[in-house]
Motif scaffolding. Structure first.
Motif, PDB file in Angstrom:
ATOM      1  N   ALA A  24      31.117 -12.709 -26.873  1.00  0.00           N
ATOM      2  CA  ALA A  24      30.335 -12.151 -25.767  1.00  0.00           C
ATOM      3  C   ALA A  24      30.703 -12.740 -24.412  1.00  0.00           C
ATOM      4  N   SER A  25      31.898 -13.296 -24.274  1.00  0.00           N
ATOM      5  CA  SER A  25      32.363 -13.849 -22.997  1.00  0.00           C
ATOM      6  C   SER A  25      31.368 -14.838 -22.386  1.00  0.00           C
ATOM      7  N   ILE A  26      30.834 -15.719 -23.188  1.00  0.00           N
ATOM      8  CA  ILE A  26      29.869 -16.719 -22.736  1.00  0.00           C
ATOM      9  C   ILE A  26      30.606 -17.891 -22.103  1.00  0.00           C
ATOM     10  N   VAL A  27      30.080 -18.390 -20.975  1.00  0.00           N
ATOM     11  CA  VAL A  27      30.629 -19.572 -20.306  1.00  0.00           C
ATOM     12  C   VAL A  27      29.527 -20.615 -20.195  1.00  0.00           C
ATOM     13  N   LEU A  28      29.783 -21.804 -20.740  1.00  0.00           N
ATOM     14  CA  LEU A  28      28.873 -22.938 -20.623  1.00  0.00           C
ATOM     15  C   LEU A  28      29.474 -23.902 -19.618  1.00  0.00           C
ATOM     16  N   LEU A  29      28.651 -24.432 -18.727  1.00  0.00           N
ATOM     17  CA  LEU A  29      29.140 -25.303 -17.668  1.00  0.00           C
ATOM     18  C   LEU A  29      28.251 -26.530 -17.569  1.00  0.00           C
ATOM     19  N   ALA A  30      28.867 -27.696 -17.370  1.00  0.00           N
ATOM     20  CA  ALA A  30      28.103 -28.933 -17.174  1.00  0.00           C
ATOM     21  C   ALA A  30      28.931 -29.898 -16.345  1.00  0.00           C
ATOM     22  N   GLY A  31      28.249 -30.705 -15.535  1.00  0.00           N
ATOM     23  CA  GLY A  31      28.905 -31.760 -14.788  1.00  0.00           C
ATOM     24  C   GLY A  31      29.366 -32.858 -15.732  1.00  0.00           C
ATOM     25  N   ALA A  32      30.415 -33.554 -15.364  1.00  0.00           N
ATOM     26  CA  ALA A  32      30.975 -34.606 -16.212  1.00  0.00           C
ATOM     27  C   ALA A  32      29.946 -35.683 -16.540  1.00  0.00           C
ATOM     28  N   GLU A  33      29.034 -35.963 -15.611  1.00  0.00           N
ATOM     29  CA  GLU A  33      28.033 -37.004 -15.844  1.00  0.00           C
ATOM     30  C   GLU A  33      27.005 -36.615 -16.917  1.00  0.00           C
ATOM     31  N   ASP A  34      26.946 -35.336 -17.282  1.00  0.00           N
ATOM     32  CA  ASP A  34      26.002 -34.855 -18.296  1.00  0.00           C
ATOM     33  C   ASP A  34      26.635 -34.684 -19.670  1.00  0.00           C
ATOM     34  N   ILE A  35      27.890 -35.108 -19.836  1.00  0.00           N
ATOM     35  CA  ILE A  35      28.631 -34.908 -21.083  1.00  0.00           C
ATOM     36  C   ILE A  35      28.640 -36.176 -21.929  1.00  0.00           C
ATOM     37  N   ALA A  36      28.427 -35.979 -23.228  1.00  0.00           N
ATOM     38  CA  ALA A  36      28.597 -37.046 -24.226  1.00  0.00           C
ATOM     39  C   ALA A  36      29.538 -36.512 -25.306  1.00  0.00           C
ATOM     40  N   LEU A  37      30.222 -37.399 -25.990  1.00  0.00           N
ATOM     41  CA  LEU A  37      31.142 -37.026 -27.052  1.00  0.00           C
ATOM     42  C   LEU A  37      30.729 -37.706 -28.343  1.00  0.00           C
ATOM     43  N   ARG A  38      30.796 -36.975 -29.443  1.00  0.00           N
ATOM     44  CA  ARG A  38      30.505 -37.536 -30.760  1.00  0.00           C
ATOM     45  C   ARG A  38      31.767 -37.423 -31.608  1.00  0.00           C
ATOM     46  N   ARG A  39      32.094 -38.509 -32.283  1.00  0.00           N
ATOM     47  CA  ARG A  39      33.321 -38.545 -33.072  1.00  0.00           C
ATOM     48  C   ARG A  39      33.209 -37.828 -34.410  1.00  0.00           C
ATOM     49  N   GLU A  40      32.081 -37.945 -35.083  1.00  0.00           N
ATOM     50  CA  GLU A  40      31.953 -37.381 -36.438  1.00  0.00           C
ATOM     51  C   GLU A  40      30.685 -36.565 -36.563  1.00  0.00           C
ATOM     52  N   PRO A  41      30.737 -35.261 -36.648  1.00  0.00           N
ATOM     53  CA  PRO A  41      31.906 -34.416 -36.448  1.00  0.00           C
ATOM     54  C   PRO A  41      32.269 -34.392 -34.966  1.00  0.00           C
ATOM     55  N   PRO A  42      33.499 -34.015 -34.622  1.00  0.00           N
ATOM     56  CA  PRO A  42      33.889 -34.016 -33.217  1.00  0.00           C
ATOM     57  C   PRO A  42      33.090 -32.979 -32.422  1.00  0.00           C
ATOM     58  N   MET A  43      32.269 -33.469 -31.494  1.00  0.00           N
ATOM     59  CA  MET A  43      31.410 -32.578 -30.721  1.00  0.00           C
ATOM     60  C   MET A  43      31.410 -32.953 -29.253  1.00  0.00           C
ATOM     61  N   LEU A  44      31.249 -31.929 -28.433  1.00  0.00           N
ATOM     62  CA  LEU A  44      31.053 -32.052 -27.000  1.00  0.00           C
ATOM     63  C   LEU A  44      29.593 -31.708 -26.752  1.00  0.00           C
ATOM     64  N   ILE A  45      28.844 -32.627 -26.161  1.00  0.00           N
ATOM     65  CA  ILE A  45      27.399 -32.453 -25.985  1.00  0.00           C
ATOM     66  C   ILE A  45      27.062 -32.550 -24.499  1.00  0.00           C
ATOM     67  N   ALA A  46      26.355 -31.541 -24.000  1.00  0.00           N
ATOM     68  CA  ALA A  46      25.887 -31.551 -22.609  1.00  0.00           C
ATOM     69  C   ALA A  46      24.371 -31.702 -22.634  1.00  0.00           C
ATOM     70  N   ASN A  47      23.878 -32.703 -21.905  1.00  0.00           N
ATOM     71  CA  ASN A  47      22.435 -32.937 -21.872  1.00  0.00           C
ATOM     72  C   ASN A  47      22.097 -33.595 -20.536  1.00  0.00           C
ATOM     73  N   GLY A  48      21.526 -32.810 -19.651  1.00  0.00           N
ATOM     74  CA  GLY A  48      21.139 -33.353 -18.353  1.00  0.00           C
ATOM     75  C   GLY A  48      20.387 -32.315 -17.552  1.00  0.00           C
ATOM     76  N   GLY A  49      19.221 -32.670 -17.042  1.00  0.00           N
ATOM     77  CA  GLY A  49      18.426 -31.714 -16.285  1.00  0.00           C
ATOM     78  C   GLY A  49      18.086 -30.506 -17.140  1.00  0.00           C
TER      79      GLY A  49
END
Length: 75
Positions: A24-49
């Motif tokens: 569906a041509s979805i775009v998710l956007l987040a500032g670098a300061e709101d990003i966390a990374l998880r190694r297992e499983p490999p995940m990109l997590i945005a959480n801020g505001g």
């Protein structure tokens, strides 16, 4: 840097992350300061505001690429 993964593309700069999903041509956007990374499983997590989403990456190599650009450690 543009990183292709099974669900679409990651566009990562030192200031922000865009996730362009094929579905569906979805775009998710987040500032670098709101990003966390998880190694297992490999995940990109945005959480801020008002931003709260996560995307599972295909492999550790993609995670390491994002980690190098953003300069953050994995959880």
């Amino acid at each position: 840097m543009v990183i292709d993964f099974s669900q679409g593309k990651l566009i990562v700069t030192e200031f922000e992350v865009q996730v362009r999903l094929n579905a569906a041509s979805i775009v998710l956007l987040a500032g670098a300061e709101d990003i966390a990374l998880r190694r297992e499983p490999p995940m990109l997590i945005a959480n801020g505001g008002a931003v709260r989403w996560s995307v599972k990456l295909d492999n550790e190599t993609q995670l390491q690429s994002v980690q190098e650009i953003l300069g953050i450690d994995c959880e």
